[in-house]
Scaffold this motif. Structure first.
Motif, PDB file in Angstrom:
ATOM      1  N   THR A 180       0.844  -1.190   0.000  1.00 15.01           N
ATOM      2  CA  THR A 180       0.000   0.000   0.000  1.00 15.01           C
ATOM      3  C   THR A 180       0.883   1.246   0.000  1.00 15.01           C
ATOM      4  O   THR A 180       2.080   1.171   0.252  1.00 15.01           O
ATOM      5  CB  THR A 180      -0.922   0.006   1.241  1.00 15.01           C
ATOM      6  N   ASP A 181       0.280   2.402  -0.269  1.00 17.59           N
ATOM      7  CA  ASP A 181       1.027   3.651  -0.305  1.00 17.59           C
ATOM      8  C   ASP A 181       1.726   3.879   1.043  1.00 17.59           C
ATOM      9  O   ASP A 181       1.061   3.860   2.096  1.00 17.59           O
ATOM     10  CB  ASP A 181       0.073   4.808  -0.590  1.00 17.59           C
ATOM     11  N   ARG A 184       0.305   6.806   3.350  1.00 19.71           N
ATOM     12  CA  ARG A 184      -1.022   6.479   3.869  1.00 19.71           C
ATOM     13  C   ARG A 184      -0.929   5.336   4.876  1.00 19.71           C
ATOM     14  O   ARG A 184      -1.675   5.289   5.863  1.00 19.71           O
ATOM     15  CB  ARG A 184      -1.966   6.097   2.721  1.00 19.71           C
ATOM     16  N   THR A 185      -0.012   4.407   4.645  1.00 20.11           N
ATOM     17  CA  THR A 185       0.159   3.284   5.571  1.00 20.11           C
ATOM     18  C   THR A 185       0.725   3.754   6.899  1.00 20.11           C
ATOM     19  O   THR A 185       0.324   3.275   7.967  1.00 20.11           O
ATOM     20  CB  THR A 185       1.067   2.214   4.943  1.00 20.11           C
ATOM     21  N   TRP A 188      -2.041   5.301   8.765  1.00 18.34           N
ATOM     22  CA  TRP A 188      -2.897   4.221   9.279  1.00 18.34           C
ATOM     23  C   TRP A 188      -2.258   3.569  10.509  1.00 18.34           C
ATOM     24  O   TRP A 188      -2.926   3.354  11.535  1.00 18.34           O
ATOM     25  CB  TRP A 188      -3.123   3.191   8.173  1.00 18.34           C
ATOM     26  N   ASP A 194      -7.016   5.685   7.139  1.00 19.73           N
ATOM     27  CA  ASP A 194      -7.548   4.380   6.748  1.00 19.73           C
ATOM     28  C   ASP A 194      -6.843   3.892   5.497  1.00 19.73           C
ATOM     29  O   ASP A 194      -6.383   4.691   4.665  1.00 19.73           O
ATOM     30  CB  ASP A 194      -9.050   4.497   6.455  1.00 19.73           C
ATOM     31  N   ILE A 195      -6.748   2.580   5.379  1.00 18.73           N
ATOM     32  CA  ILE A 195      -6.337   1.959   4.128  1.00 18.73           C
ATOM     33  C   ILE A 195      -7.346   0.859   3.809  1.00 18.73           C
ATOM     34  O   ILE A 195      -7.874   0.218   4.716  1.00 18.73           O
ATOM     35  CB  ILE A 195      -4.895   1.405   4.173  1.00 18.73           C
TER      36      ILE A 195
END
Length: 212
Positions: A180-181, A184-185, A188, A194-195
């Protein structure tokens, strides 16, 4: 995106702090009393807290024999009920420019200690006894994540480099998703975003112990 195996370095910490200071210089002068994102602190207090984190990590790693069972016993205290308990407080009369100089100085202290600490040295942290790389990674997490809080409160854009976030995730959050990015991770993993396909994190920690 798999987590890279390259180590986290003092240069990475310098980059994170330099980017944070440059971004915060764009803050409107009257915005510092706004709440920092979802925190209960205002933006001024949050920069003091971030500065204090960087200072505390430097202080923990710096003794000739770093402590392995507790923190170096500086006095941490709040300036108001509910405010952050810090050893570092900026002189309000120096204004935002002085506050950012405090942040820059504390970041410089930690990066200097990281550079001169042997790789086999360990120091206590509640999330696992860490080496110099671990303390550098912790400082970066503090910087980029609290900058997310600050950018929200101050109305500023903020997104740190993906490769930096990926290496910090690889060092401190071994169970985080790798496809995942990275930014963003990291949000999270620290309870700030959120992911897809993952429950929101409501209680979190990192793992400071070296794994190599």
């Amino acid at each position: 995106m798999p987590h890279p195996t390259a180590p986290v370095t003092a240069d990475d910490l310098d980059l994170a702090v330099r980017m944070a200071v440059a971004t915060l210089r764009e803050a409107p002068p009257r915005a510092w009393e706004a709440k920092a994102g979802s925190l209960e602190w205002d933006c001024w207090e949050t920069v003091e807290h971030l500065s204090d984190d960087l200072f505390a990590y430097a202080a923990q790693l710096a003794p000739r024999t770093p402590p392995m069972d507790d923190e170096v016993p500086f006095v941490w205290e709040s300036r108001r009920p509910g405010g952050p308990a810090n050893a570092i407080h900026a002189d309000r009369d120096a204004g935002p420019a002085g506050l950012l100089q405090v942040l820059d100085a504390c970041g410089g202290m930690l990066s200097a200690v990281v550079r001169c600490t042997a790789p086999d040295v360990r120091a206590h942290h509640v999330f696992g006894a860490a080496d110099a790389e671990g303390f550098a990674a912790m400082g970066i997490v503090e910087a980029v994540v609290h900058m997310y809080d600050l950018a929200t409160g101050l109305g500023l854009p903020w997104e740190p480099p993906a490769d930096l976030c990926a290496r910090v995730l690889g060092r401190l959050f071994p169970d985080a998703p790798q496809d995942t990015d990275p930014w963003r991770t990291l949000l999270w993993a620290t309870g700030r975003g959120d992911i897809p396909g993952r429950p929101r994190v409501t209680s979190w920690r990192w793992y400071g112990e070296p794994r190599r």
